[in-house]
Design an enzyme around this catalytic site. Sequence first.
Site, PDB file in Angstrom:
ATOM      1  N   GLY A  33       4.765   4.512   5.441  1.00 47.54           N
ATOM      2  CA  GLY A  33       6.115   4.688   4.954  1.00 47.54           C
ATOM      3  C   GLY A  33       6.680   3.921   3.710  1.00 47.54           C
ATOM      4  O   GLY A  33       6.149   3.391   3.238  1.00 47.54           O
ATOM      5  N   GLY A  38       4.045   6.177  -5.813  1.00 44.89           N
ATOM      6  CA  GLY A  38       2.745   6.025  -5.833  1.00 44.89           C
ATOM      7  C   GLY A  38       2.239   6.560  -4.463  1.00 44.89           C
ATOM      8  O   GLY A  38       1.126   7.643  -4.533  1.00 44.89           O
ATOM      9  N   HIS A  39       2.755   6.804  -3.454  1.00 44.28           N
ATOM     10  CA  HIS A  39       2.666   7.747  -2.337  1.00 44.28           C
ATOM     11  C   HIS A  39       2.574   8.866  -2.384  1.00 44.28           C
ATOM     12  O   HIS A  39       1.899  10.070  -2.196  1.00 44.28           O
ATOM     13  CB  HIS A  39       3.536   7.251  -1.107  1.00 44.28           C
ATOM     14  CG  HIS A  39       3.543   5.885  -0.637  1.00 44.28           C
ATOM     15  ND1 HIS A  39       4.705   5.056  -0.573  1.00 44.28           N
ATOM     16  CD2 HIS A  39       2.690   5.175   0.058  1.00 44.28           C
ATOM     17  CE1 HIS A  39       4.410   4.008  -0.265  1.00 44.28           C
ATOM     18  NE2 HIS A  39       3.159   3.916   0.228  1.00 44.28           N
ATOM     19  N   GLN A  63      -2.858  -5.274  11.073  1.00 43.65           N
ATOM     20  CA  GLN A  63      -3.108  -5.745   9.606  1.00 43.65           C
ATOM     21  C   GLN A  63      -2.387  -6.557   9.079  1.00 43.65           C
ATOM     22  O   GLN A  63      -2.421  -7.141   7.981  1.00 43.65           O
ATOM     23  CB  GLN A  63      -3.212  -4.277   8.597  1.00 43.65           C
ATOM     24  CG  GLN A  63      -1.756  -3.868   8.334  1.00 43.65           C
ATOM     25  CD  GLN A  63      -2.301  -2.441   7.505  1.00 43.65           C
ATOM     26  OE1 GLN A  63      -2.757  -1.746   7.998  1.00 43.65           O
ATOM     27  NE2 GLN A  63      -1.967  -2.563   6.269  1.00 43.65           N
ATOM     28  N   GLU A 150      -5.758   3.643  -5.688  1.00 42.17           N
ATOM     29  CA  GLU A 150      -6.330   2.532  -6.277  1.00 42.17           C
ATOM     30  C   GLU A 150      -5.824   1.115  -6.377  1.00 42.17           C
ATOM     31  O   GLU A 150      -6.260   0.114  -6.730  1.00 42.17           O
ATOM     32  CB  GLU A 150      -6.876   3.068  -7.722  1.00 42.17           C
ATOM     33  CG  GLU A 150      -8.007   4.107  -7.793  1.00 42.17           C
ATOM     34  CD  GLU A 150      -8.541   4.399  -9.350  1.00 42.17           C
ATOM     35  OE1 GLU A 150      -7.559   4.062 -10.093  1.00 42.17           O
ATOM     36  OE2 GLU A 150      -9.601   5.184  -9.487  1.00 42.17           O
ATOM     37  N   ARG A 189       6.654  -3.537  -1.436  1.00 40.55           N
ATOM     38  CA  ARG A 189       6.966  -4.948  -1.106  1.00 40.55           C
ATOM     39  C   ARG A 189       7.757  -5.329  -2.528  1.00 40.55           C
ATOM     40  O   ARG A 189       8.475  -6.408  -2.554  1.00 40.55           O
ATOM     41  CB  ARG A 189       5.793  -5.788  -1.058  1.00 40.55           C
ATOM     42  CG  ARG A 189       5.124  -5.611   0.480  1.00 40.55           C
ATOM     43  CD  ARG A 189       4.030  -6.468   0.558  1.00 40.55           C
ATOM     44  NE  ARG A 189       3.725  -6.832   2.182  1.00 40.55           N
ATOM     45  CZ  ARG A 189       2.636  -6.317   2.649  1.00 40.55           C
ATOM     46  NH1 ARG A 189       1.809  -5.544   1.853  1.00 40.55           N
ATOM     47  NH2 ARG A 189       2.372  -6.559   3.959  1.00 40.55           N
TER      48      ARG A 189
HETATM   49  P1  AMP Z   1       0.822   1.845   2.128  1.00 39.52           P
HETATM   50  O1  AMP Z   1       2.126   2.689   2.383  1.00 39.52           O
HETATM   51  O2  AMP Z   1       1.182   0.860   1.080  1.00 39.52           O
HETATM   52  O3  AMP Z   1      -0.180   1.271   3.143  1.00 39.52           O
HETATM   53  O4  AMP Z   1      -0.029   2.598   1.000  1.00 39.52           O
HETATM   54  C1  AMP Z   1      -0.563   3.855   1.391  1.00 39.52           C
HETATM   55  C2  AMP Z   1      -1.449   4.600   0.435  1.00 39.52           C
HETATM   56  O5  AMP Z   1      -0.413   4.470  -0.988  1.00 39.52           O
HETATM   57  C3  AMP Z   1      -2.580   3.608   0.161  1.00 39.52           C
HETATM   58  O6  AMP Z   1      -3.520   4.422  -0.037  1.00 39.52           O
HETATM   59  C4  AMP Z   1      -2.226   2.965  -1.251  1.00 39.52           C
HETATM   60  O7  AMP Z   1      -3.223   2.664  -1.922  1.00 39.52           O
HETATM   61  C5  AMP Z   1      -1.417   4.115  -2.087  1.00 39.52           C
HETATM   62  N1  AMP Z   1      -0.467   3.443  -2.873  1.00 39.52           N
HETATM   63  C6  AMP Z   1       0.480   2.543  -2.580  1.00 39.52           C
HETATM   64  N2  AMP Z   1       1.235   2.106  -3.824  1.00 39.52           N
HETATM   65  C7  AMP Z   1       0.557   2.729  -4.679  1.00 39.52           C
HETATM   66  C8  AMP Z   1       0.911   2.856  -6.085  1.00 39.52           C
HETATM   67  N3  AMP Z   1       1.652   2.293  -6.972  1.00 39.52           N
HETATM   68  N4  AMP Z   1      -0.105   4.047  -6.822  1.00 39.52           N
HETATM   69  C9  AMP Z   1      -0.978   4.838  -6.180  1.00 39.52           C
HETATM   70  N5  AMP Z   1      -1.126   4.785  -4.955  1.00 39.52           N
HETATM   71  C10 AMP Z   1      -0.328   3.750  -4.083  1.00 39.52           C
END
Ligand code: AMP
Length: 284
Positions: A33, A38-39, A63, A150, A189
Amino acid sequence: MAPSVFDSIADLREAVGAWRKDGLTVALVPTMGALHEGHMALVRAARAHGGRTVVSLFVNPSQFAPDEDFGLYPRNPADDLAKLAEAGVEAAFMPPTNAIYPPGFATTVRVEGVTDGLEGASRPHFFDGVATVVTKLLLQCLPDVALFGEKDYQQLVAVRRLVADLDIPCRIEAAPTVRDDDGLALSSRNAYLSAEERRAAPRLYEVLSWMAAALSEGGTSAEAVANGTAALEGAGFARIDYLAVCNAETLAPVERVTAPARVLAAVWLGETRLIDNVPVIPVG
Ligand code: AMP
């Protein structure tokens, strides 16, 4: 249209089953969330498959170590759902913690080897938590494809490993890191950074990028890491958990880049831990 919101595994499975019966493919984007661009890039890549898209929103307690930021982690479900609606996502999976970890839960998925160094060395609990929850989400949703960024490169490698090792019938697709205009990788973050820290933060990507260029020109990892460490320390990164050059598939450390590699780092700016990585094109 707003996505259907599922909080139970049975309801999610029923919806996915109905789509499959209609011959539709299913793409899953697992997230914690606090959605950012990026998401949303992963969501768009999922939507490009043309079937139905499920986005899971679950801040996974297993985690986080007890002294980490689980309690502080940003949570904006209303904003998230609005973004998913705008993107045309059909389903949001928002399980309560006790649906994922019911009383008596006693199973851990552990990926060895690729998780030993880097994040695994700095955050020993982390990959067991990620591998366990990703396995569960894949088995709950049974998507044709799941998409990962990535940005969390070692996580992507670990997920590919567990899907292969456990014969989970799902393709894993990766999407490149989405960055702010100044190069800082988007991350939930980043919200923790003060204005001054935010100004310093893009130096991380800058340093990783020139390390990658030096390695592509035949420089050694030892040299690149020494120069990179000095530059990061000079830029105000008070602590470096790791700065390493690794093979892009195995994550084994490499001294000279003769096959696709990554430069990966985790650093601290004040109280905030930032991770990033860049590809290195092998020496011509
Ligand atoms: P998280 O919510 O941080 O667990 O991320 C969920 C998904 O979004 C994971 O596959 C992350 O690698 C991806 N993700 C997070 N930040 C980015 C970003 N800046 N660019 C591309 N993917 C991202």
